[in-house]
Design an enzyme around this catalytic site. Structure first.
Site, PDB file in Angstrom:
ATOM      1  N   GLU A  12     -48.484  -1.378   5.247  1.00  0.00           N
ATOM      2  CA  GLU A  12     -49.399  -1.429   4.120  1.00  0.00           C
ATOM      3  C   GLU A  12     -49.533  -0.046   3.510  1.00  0.00           C
ATOM      4  OE1 GLU A  12     -53.220  -2.408   5.630  1.00  0.00           O
ATOM      5  OE2 GLU A  12     -54.264  -2.034   3.744  1.00  0.00           O
ATOM      6  N   ASP A  44     -53.766  -1.913   8.366  1.00  0.00           N
ATOM      7  CA  ASP A  44     -54.993  -1.265   8.839  1.00  0.00           C
ATOM      8  C   ASP A  44     -55.856  -2.275   9.574  1.00  0.00           C
ATOM      9  OD1 ASP A  44     -54.222   1.041   7.656  1.00  0.00           O
ATOM     10  OD2 ASP A  44     -55.479   0.808   5.866  1.00  0.00           O
ATOM     11  N   ASP A  64     -58.732  -3.206   9.205  1.00  0.00           N
ATOM     12  CA  ASP A  64     -59.948  -3.462   8.425  1.00  0.00           C
ATOM     13  C   ASP A  64     -59.773  -4.741   7.607  1.00  0.00           C
ATOM     14  OD1 ASP A  64     -58.212  -2.827   6.434  1.00  0.00           O
ATOM     15  OD2 ASP A  64     -59.177  -0.953   5.866  1.00  0.00           O
ATOM     16  N   ASP A 102     -59.164  -5.296   4.440  1.00  0.00           N
ATOM     17  CA  ASP A 102     -57.982  -5.332   3.574  1.00  0.00           C
ATOM     18  C   ASP A 102     -56.722  -5.576   4.390  1.00  0.00           C
ATOM     19  OD1 ASP A 102     -59.314  -5.045   1.263  1.00  0.00           O
ATOM     20  OD2 ASP A 102     -58.841  -2.910   0.968  1.00  0.00           O
TER      21      ASP A 102
END
Ligand code: 0RA
Length: 681
Positions: free
Chosen positions: A444, A541, A543, A545
């Site tokens: 990403e 990540d 998280d 997103d």
């Protein structure tokens, strides 16, 4: 049907003799020997009879037992089935059917109960002469369960009496004894899966509940309960509208365009039931069943359904003037876009073919389903012109989009032919040429991509950075999917092409289709043999997103590269969330809070400990990323497997589809637990 006292005595004697191991020169003993041999064979090669000795096989025992009760229900004699997980880890199934016959079977000299419990493939042998319609795909029946059970007992109530017989590892240890009087009839089977065969016995509620729910949908009006004595949990499944409720359930996270259409018709000994509803998505989801078995490889019933759908909708479109004389016909894919349907046929002698024996082979069923759907659907459209118009409009839009997609697909093909070896510019390829040794990291963002390029082992590891969020393929038609730059570089890096649902032409559509309705076998073929990297690793990540991008990628793989997931090529990297610095030159990484706390505990009360949380992969330098996540000798990854396509489809559409409310609820309730896609290290 009640047997007389004489019979009871005779049979008790026989059973006792057997339990004692009394030897005599009767035919009975010869039979006994074959029986033992049969069950021994099951214990020697359990996987041959129940598929595996893992989780699947363990749960399959339940299927074999409950199928008998369902058969009794299909024959019209059973209305309730209760399944229980007991505190001792044994399982039981109770039904209120006629009860397994207890009288002596002349051929074997054994009671019907004992025949059912100890003779492989006993099927309809036990008195009463088989069932008209019977499920049980594997057909090994309850005797295989008995053979693989540490202990098992059956209680049968019929003819005013209750009987019981116990077995250990398939061998009777008591005769069939009368244990009491009965006011009702029914069969109760309780068994303890044998740890010698299955190792640790660990049951998953979901597996039982999913099958129970499916059976309840497929056999309307029958009440099936799930009970767990350990947790006190109890659930009841009963659907008076049967597969119509099933379709409602499948579409629960989508927006239906009309009420579910349902019809049931019979032709001689075959019953056909159809339920369907269009929704506003672009995928079709057609499930087919034959005698309650999910025919995931399709077969003649599915072909008949598809052919009739295309024929009837085209005829209706012409009649209503939506299609003019000069217009060409709508294709099968056009009329199926956004269609959710359940096809259930019950027939006399089902023939299951195909690799996994889940393809219905009976050729006469194609014409029967074709004719039933022809009648049922035509009548419905005549009576509901507003719905008819909506369906035709949707098919016409699909046809136009498909035309655009065909052009886009041509473009991709031509470009591939032109570029051939030219890979996407952003790809940092590895030097190794043997795909089985190669890995592709999908990373990403550009900055993490940079670290990954530096931190990789360039011999085996390639890196493809993906910009921001990739397209939501659930919400996007194929033509737009193929125009997307990120998707295109992903496709060309992997080298396999994609399987594009619904790019087949009208011509190859009409004859005898045998797909499973998800378009997997339509259009350009997916060529797994050209896969350039045998491990495709998603690295995002830790998280929200990151989760989102991961789900988008998985949705894309699920929709357009399903074999990639099925064959276990997709992995999730496990970058750490925490770094724990101790003093000047000691440091640890932890992938989550529990692991962090574990490390902190081992460090005791040291004062010079600094815990920091990585906000994203971009915060890690190349060395850190290598050490924690990419080092082929040390890293751990999660392998993505597709356990259950139906569930995965549900989860994806719920997470990615149009309806916002169920998605929010789902994420709140199951933040970590992603049904259908099994993550395991
Ligand atoms: C054959 C004949 C009859 C009942 C059954 C099988 C039967 C088997 C099972 C297995 C679990 N539950 C079951 N319920 C019924 C009935 C013969 C008759 O009474 O005419």
């Amino acid at each position: 049907m009640a047997m007389d006292e004489e019979q009871i005595k005779q049979q008790e004697e026989e059973s006792k003799k057997k339990a004692d191991g009394t030897k005599s020169e009767t035919a009975y003993d010869a039979d006994n020997l074959t029986v033992l041999k049969g069950l021994e064979a099951v214990r020697m090669r359990p996987a041959m009879y129940i598929g595996s000795t893992g989780t699947r096989g363990l749960h399959h025992l339940f299927v074999e037992v409950v199928d008998n009760s369902i058969d009794e229900a299909m024959a019209g004699y059973c209305t309730q089935i209760d399944f229980t997980i007991h505190t001792d880890k044994s399982l039981s199934v109770r039904d209120d059917g006629r009860g397994i016959p207890v009288d002596i079977n002349t051929e074997t000299g054994l009671s019907g109960v004992e025949v059912a419990m100890t003779i492989l493939h006993a099927g309809g042998k036990f008195g009463g002469g088989g069932y008209k319609v019977s499920g049980g795909l594997h057909g090994v029946g309850v005797s295989a369960v008995n053979a693989l059970a540490e202990w098992c007992y059956v209680e049968v109530c019929r003819g005013g009496r209750c009987y019981r017989q116990r077995y250990e590892r398939g061998v009777p240890v008591t005769p069939l004894e009368v244990v009491g009087k009965a006011k009702t009839t029914g069969t109760y089977t309780r068994w303890m899966a044998d740890p010698e065969i299955f190792g640790e016995i660990d049951y998953h509620h979901d597996i039982f509940i999913n099958r129970i729910r499916e059976l309840a949908y497929l056999n309307k009006g029958i009440k099936i309960t799930f009970n767990d004595e350990n947790t006190g949990e109890s659930q009841e499944f009963k659907y008076d509208t049967g597969i119509a409720a099933f379709v409602d359930h499948l579409n629960r996270n989508r927006t239906g365009l009309h009420k579910v259409v349902y019809f049931q018709r019979s032709r001689e000994d075959t019953t056909v039931e159809i339920a369907m509803q269009y929704n506003d998505s672009f995928q079709d989801n057609i499930l087919s069943f034959a005698n309650n078995i999910n025919t995931i490889e399709g077969g003649s019933h599915l072909s008949g359904f598809k052919t009739a759908m295309t024929r009837v909708i085209n005829a209706y479109a012409r009649k209503s003037g939506a299609l003019k004389e000069k217009d060409s016909n709508l294709s099968g894919d056009d009329v199926r876009e956004g269609l959710t349907a359940v096809i259930s046929v019950k027939l006399l002698h089902p023939q299951f073919e195909g690799q996994t024996k889940t393809k219905l082979g009976n050729s006469d069923i194609e014409g029967i389903v074709n004719s039933v759907v022809g009648e049922g659907l035509s009548e419905f459209l005549e009576e509901n012109p507003a719905v008819g118009k909506r369906i035709v409009d949707k098919s016409l839009t699909a046809a136009r989009a498909r035309e655009a997609a065909r052009r886009a697909s041509e473009l991709v093909k031509r470009q591939n032919a032109l570029e051939n070896s030219s890979l996407p510019g952003k790809l940092a390829d590895c030097t190794e040429r043997d795909p089985t040794k190669c890995e592709l990291y999908l990373v990403e963002g550009e900055s993490a991509g940079g670290s990954a390029k530096q931190g990789r082992d360039r011999h085996y590891q390639a890196v493809l950075p993906l910009k921001g969020k990739i397209l939501n393929v659930e919400k996007t038609r194929i033509d737009k999917v193929l125009e997307n730059a990120e998707i295109r570089s992903l496709i060309s890096a992997l080298g396999t092409g994609i399987s594009t649902p619904g790019l087949s032409t009208v011509e190859d559509d009409e004859e005898s289709e045998t797909g499973n309705g998800n378009g997997k076998d339509n259009g350009p073929r997916y060529d797994l043999s050209r896969l350039r990297y045998h491990r495709v690793i998603i690295m995002t990540d830790a998280d929200v997103d990151g989760d989102h991008i991961r789900t988008l990628l998985l949705t894309f793989f699920f929709r357009y590269m399903r074999p990639l997931v099925e064959e276990g090529h997709v992995y999730i990297a496990q970058p750490p969330l925490f770094r724990i610095k101790v003093g000047k030159d000691q440091q640890y990484y932890a992938k989550d809070e529990p692991e962090r706390d574990e490390v902190l505990k081992t460090l005791g009360n040291r004062k010079d400990v600094i815990v920091s949380r990585f906000k994203g992969l971009g915060e890690m330098n190349a060395d850190q990323l290598h050490e924690t996540t990419m080092d082929m000798t040390k890293r751990t990854m999660l392998q993505v497997t597709l356990e259950d396509a139906i569930e995965a489809d549900d989860a994806f559409s719920m997470l990615m589809g149009e309806k916002v409310e169920p998605r929010r609820l789902f994420i709140e309730q199951n933040a970590k637990q992603f049904t259908g896609v099994d993550w395991h290290a």
